[in-house]
Write an enzyme that holds these catalytic residues in place. Structure first.
Site, PDB file in Angstrom:
ATOM      1  N   GLN A 164       1.045  -1.315  -0.305  1.00 26.31           N
ATOM      2  CA  GLN A 164       0.783  -0.175   0.493  1.00 26.31           C
ATOM      3  C   GLN A 164       0.567   1.340   0.031  1.00 26.31           C
ATOM      4  O   GLN A 164       0.574   1.990  -0.872  1.00 26.31           O
ATOM      5  CB  GLN A 164      -0.921   0.079   1.512  1.00 26.31           C
ATOM      6  CG  GLN A 164      -1.862   1.217   1.449  1.00 26.31           C
ATOM      7  CD  GLN A 164      -2.928   1.158   2.431  1.00 26.31           C
ATOM      8  OE1 GLN A 164      -4.015   0.483   2.009  1.00 26.31           O
ATOM      9  NE2 GLN A 164      -2.662   1.578   3.726  1.00 26.31           N
ATOM     10  N   GLU A 207      -3.338   9.670  -0.317  1.00 26.59           N
ATOM     11  CA  GLU A 207      -2.402  10.102  -0.033  1.00 26.59           C
ATOM     12  C   GLU A 207      -1.861  11.096  -0.441  1.00 26.59           C
ATOM     13  O   GLU A 207      -0.485  11.853   0.271  1.00 26.59           O
ATOM     14  CB  GLU A 207      -1.915   9.441   1.232  1.00 26.59           C
ATOM     15  CG  GLU A 207      -3.193   8.603   1.968  1.00 26.59           C
ATOM     16  CD  GLU A 207      -2.487   7.569   3.129  1.00 26.59           C
ATOM     17  OE1 GLU A 207      -1.618   7.848   3.672  1.00 26.59           O
ATOM     18  OE2 GLU A 207      -3.423   6.974   3.642  1.00 26.59           O
ATOM     19  N   ASP A 244       4.128   0.319   4.280  1.00 28.69           N
ATOM     20  CA  ASP A 244       3.178   0.076   5.066  1.00 28.69           C
ATOM     21  C   ASP A 244       1.924  -1.160   4.081  1.00 28.69           C
ATOM     22  O   ASP A 244       2.300  -1.212   3.043  1.00 28.69           O
ATOM     23  CB  ASP A 244       1.369   0.406   5.354  1.00 28.69           C
ATOM     24  CG  ASP A 244       0.785   0.131   5.550  1.00 28.69           C
ATOM     25  OD1 ASP A 244       0.591  -1.302   5.956  1.00 28.69           O
ATOM     26  OD2 ASP A 244      -0.450   1.054   5.805  1.00 28.69           O
ATOM     27  N   GLU A 287       4.754  -2.112   8.549  1.00 28.30           N
ATOM     28  CA  GLU A 287       3.581  -2.276   8.889  1.00 28.30           C
ATOM     29  C   GLU A 287       2.987  -3.431   8.550  1.00 28.30           C
ATOM     30  O   GLU A 287       2.302  -4.037   6.890  1.00 28.30           O
ATOM     31  CB  GLU A 287       3.127  -0.530   8.681  1.00 28.30           C
ATOM     32  CG  GLU A 287       0.990  -0.691   9.240  1.00 28.30           C
ATOM     33  CD  GLU A 287       0.723   0.944   9.005  1.00 28.30           C
ATOM     34  OE1 GLU A 287       2.257   1.356   8.737  1.00 28.30           O
ATOM     35  OE2 GLU A 287      -0.345   0.355   8.365  1.00 28.30           O
ATOM     36  N   LYS A 338      -4.538   4.754  15.005  1.00 30.71           N
ATOM     37  CA  LYS A 338      -5.620   6.178  14.977  1.00 30.71           C
ATOM     38  C   LYS A 338      -7.007   6.137  15.854  1.00 30.71           C
ATOM     39  O   LYS A 338      -7.242   4.768  15.892  1.00 30.71           O
ATOM     40  CB  LYS A 338      -6.614   5.338  13.518  1.00 30.71           C
ATOM     41  CG  LYS A 338      -4.768   5.220  12.222  1.00 30.71           C
ATOM     42  CD  LYS A 338      -5.342   4.024  11.555  1.00 30.71           C
ATOM     43  CE  LYS A 338      -4.640   3.812   9.940  1.00 30.71           C
ATOM     44  NZ  LYS A 338      -5.300   2.513   9.217  1.00 30.71           N
ATOM     45  N   ARG A 367      -5.983   9.083   8.607  1.00 31.28           N
ATOM     46  CA  ARG A 367      -6.585   8.218   7.636  1.00 31.28           C
ATOM     47  C   ARG A 367      -6.055   8.501   6.257  1.00 31.28           C
ATOM     48  O   ARG A 367      -5.841   9.180   5.265  1.00 31.28           O
ATOM     49  CB  ARG A 367      -7.777   8.017   7.810  1.00 31.28           C
ATOM     50  CG  ARG A 367      -8.151   7.583   8.946  1.00 31.28           C
ATOM     51  CD  ARG A 367      -7.456   6.258  10.123  1.00 31.28           C
ATOM     52  NE  ARG A 367      -7.938   5.021   8.813  1.00 31.28           N
ATOM     53  CZ  ARG A 367      -8.115   4.186   9.234  1.00 31.28           C
ATOM     54  NH1 ARG A 367      -9.218   4.078  10.633  1.00 31.28           N
ATOM     55  NH2 ARG A 367      -8.882   3.105   8.082  1.00 31.28           N
ATOM     56  N   LYS A 389       2.696   9.207  11.090  1.00 32.19           N
ATOM     57  CA  LYS A 389       2.128   9.110   9.820  1.00 32.19           C
ATOM     58  C   LYS A 389       0.659   9.773   9.177  1.00 32.19           C
ATOM     59  O   LYS A 389       0.225   9.591   9.786  1.00 32.19           O
ATOM     60  CB  LYS A 389       1.849   7.579   9.239  1.00 32.19           C
ATOM     61  CG  LYS A 389       1.733   7.471   7.897  1.00 32.19           C
ATOM     62  CD  LYS A 389       1.982   5.895   8.199  1.00 32.19           C
ATOM     63  CE  LYS A 389       0.456   5.554   8.192  1.00 32.19           C
ATOM     64  NZ  LYS A 389       0.386   3.514   7.380  1.00 32.19           N
TER      65      LYS A 389
HETATM   66  O1  LIG Z   1      -3.328   1.766   6.692  1.00 34.74           O
HETATM   67  C1  LIG Z   1      -3.415   2.792   7.103  1.00 34.74           C
HETATM   68  O2  LIG Z   1      -2.275   3.123   7.292  1.00 34.74           O
HETATM   69  C2  LIG Z   1      -4.022   3.535   6.957  1.00 34.74           C
HETATM   70  C3  LIG Z   1      -2.928   5.660   6.411  1.00 34.74           C
HETATM   71  O3  LIG Z   1      -2.320   5.260   5.161  1.00 34.74           O
HETATM   72  O4  LIG Z   1      -4.485   4.072   5.378  1.00 34.74           O
HETATM   73  P1  LIG Z   1      -6.237   3.665   5.378  1.00 34.74           P
HETATM   74  O5  LIG Z   1      -6.908   4.730   5.535  1.00 34.74           O
HETATM   75  O6  LIG Z   1      -7.317   3.977   3.976  1.00 34.74           O
HETATM   76  O7  LIG Z   1      -6.784   2.588   5.975  1.00 34.74           O
HETATM   77 MG   LIG Z   2      -2.001   0.580   6.960  1.00 36.31          MG
END
Ligand SMILES: O=C(O)[C@@H](CO)OP(=O)(O)O
Ligand SMILES: [Mg+2]
EC number: 4.2.1.11
Length: 427
Positions: A164, A207, A244, A287, A338, A367, A389
């Site tokens: 990702q 992002e 990640d 990650e 998060k 996010r 991050k």
């Molecule tokens: O996977 C992640 O760490 C987040 C941020 O990069 O992505 P998402 O908000 O789509 O879960």
């Molecule tokens: Mg992630």
């Protein structure tokens, strides 16, 4: 006469996130006049154990509204917190959780609950006439080390590559300003390298990462290493890599399916491949190398890759319970935090404390669907998470957070140490 900290007004409305989808904003006012408003973000690669984001129709992607979540703030949650002391964050958050009554906030929505939780803290800070980071601070303020997205794949970039994010960590920088400047140089240099290779590097992902289509996953990492070199910096010593993987997204029936490479791997082979990357390339953090419920593969990854930072995002989903299992079974050594995976400020804060106690590093994270609100930066400094991050340096919903950190660093001066590169593990 009401006490100055008594919550007297609560409101909510829909705002747009950076993908153009609706999300929740809420406002809280206390009797003394203190006022706070907060907008909550929304993920794309959502862990299956996360607190529940309420969307009308249950659809994440179809731009469906969050009208019910907003309505829940205006009615049930407003009734719940009105009359309460905004400076008792824990009591407010406990009342919010009790009003919902389900484990994952399925009834009223984690987006509704977190918006009120945050707006309450902001109103209390405002009433105290202190910035949010100071209001939230424990023993120390720390400016976090950033990890910053350069190349994107997976759910954030239409599957250009399977992993990702490929991120950089400016490990040698001595201040947040220096760190950001370093990454901006790496980003520009990586664009040049990609264009020389014949890629259209103007395609950016959710992002702000470069959404280049590459022959395989490893070449995404190699592209960034070449970008670091092209910027005149030393890979590893000055700028390291982080990934990640978000492996849950490509885990099917017990196998890791690399669609971009037309290959399927057993967990052990996938972990061995990651270990090879970690030997060959200057990676300091991985990650979600394995899927969120593939605990056996995670245990293996921890054994094989334990010399670097192994960060659980979908694995831990900012949940005390899942982190406890990780610590007990010696799985991973760091947690992505998060707040909207958890649902309340108090809950997320406790997870940070729990991680630190267990010797796990913490990375506070935005996010993929963000707003221009920058409370995340205040949390990182006040909670001394050590790392943050946020996404790239090229989109305003991301720069809002970076710029907030620059402002805070200026404001606090020598009072807050910069976490620096020593907070990431190196192999
Ligand atoms: O996977 C992640 O760490 C987040 C941020 O990069 O992505 P998402 O908000 O789509 O879960
Ligand atoms: Mg992630």
């Amino acid at each position: 006469m009401a006490e100055p900290m008594e919550i007297v007004d609560v409101d909510a409305w829909e705002v747009l996130d950076s993908r153009g989808r609706p999300t929740v904003a809420a406002a809280v006012r206390v009797a003394g006049g203190g006022y706070g408003e907060a907008a909550v973000p929304s993920g794309a690669s959502v862990g299956s154990h996360e607190a529940h984001e309420l969307r009308d129709g249950g659809e994440r992607y179809a731009g469906r509204g969050v009208r019910t979540a907003v309505e829940n703030v205006r009615t049930t949650l407003a009734d719940t917190v009105k009359g309460r002391d905004a400076s008792d964050q824990q009591a407010v958050d406990e009342a919010l959780l009790a009003a919902d009554g389900t484990k994952n906030l399925e009834r009223l929505g984690a987006n509704a609950v977190l918006a009120v939780s945050l707006a309450t803290a902001k109103a209390a800070a405002d009433q105290h006439r202190v910035p949010l980071y100071r209001y939230l601070a424990g023993d120390q303020l720390t400016i976090p080390l950033p990890m910053i997205n350069i190349v994107s794949g997976g759910a954030h970039a239409g599957g250009a590559v399977d992993i990702q994010d490929v991120l950089v960590v400016p490990v040698a920088a001595e201040s947040i300003a220096d760190a950001l400047e370093t990454v901006v140089r790496v980003r520009a240099a990586t664009v040049e390298v990609a264009e020389t290779d014949g890629h259209r590097a103007n395609l950016v992902a959710d992002e702000g990462g470069l959404g280049v289509t590459l022959p395989n996953n490893r070449s995404a990492l190699e592209l960034v290493v070449r970008g670091i070199e092209h910027a005149g910096l030393r890979p590893g010593d000055e700028v390291a890599l982080a990934i990640d993987v978000a492996a849950t997204q490509f885990y099917r029936d017990g196998r890791y399916v690399l669609a971009a490479e037309n290959r399927e791997l057993e967990a052990a082979d996938w972990v061995a491949e990651l270990a090879q990357w970690a030997r060959d390339l200057p990676i300091v953090s991985i990650e979600d190398p394995c899927a969120d419920d593939d605990w056996d593969a995670w245990a293996l990854a921890t054994k094989e890759l334990g010399g670097i930072q192994l960060l659980g995002d979908d694995l831990f989903v900012t949940s005390a319970e899942r982190l406890r299992r990780g610590v007990d079974e010696d799985i991973a050594n760091a947690i992505l935090v998060k707040p909207n995976q958890n649902g309340t400020l108090t809950g997320a804060r406790q997870v940070v404390r729990q991680a630190h106690k267990a010797g796990y590093a913490t990375v506070l994270s935005a996010r993929s669907g963000e707003t221009e609100d920058s409370w995340l930066s205040d949390l990182a400094v006040g909670w001394a998470t050590g790392q943050i991050k946020v996404g790239s340096t090229t989109r305003s919903e991301r720069t809002a957070k970076w710029n907030r950190l620059l402002r805070i660093a200026r404001e606090v001066g020598a009072e807050a140490a910069y976490a620096g590169g020593a907070v990431v593990r190196r192999g």
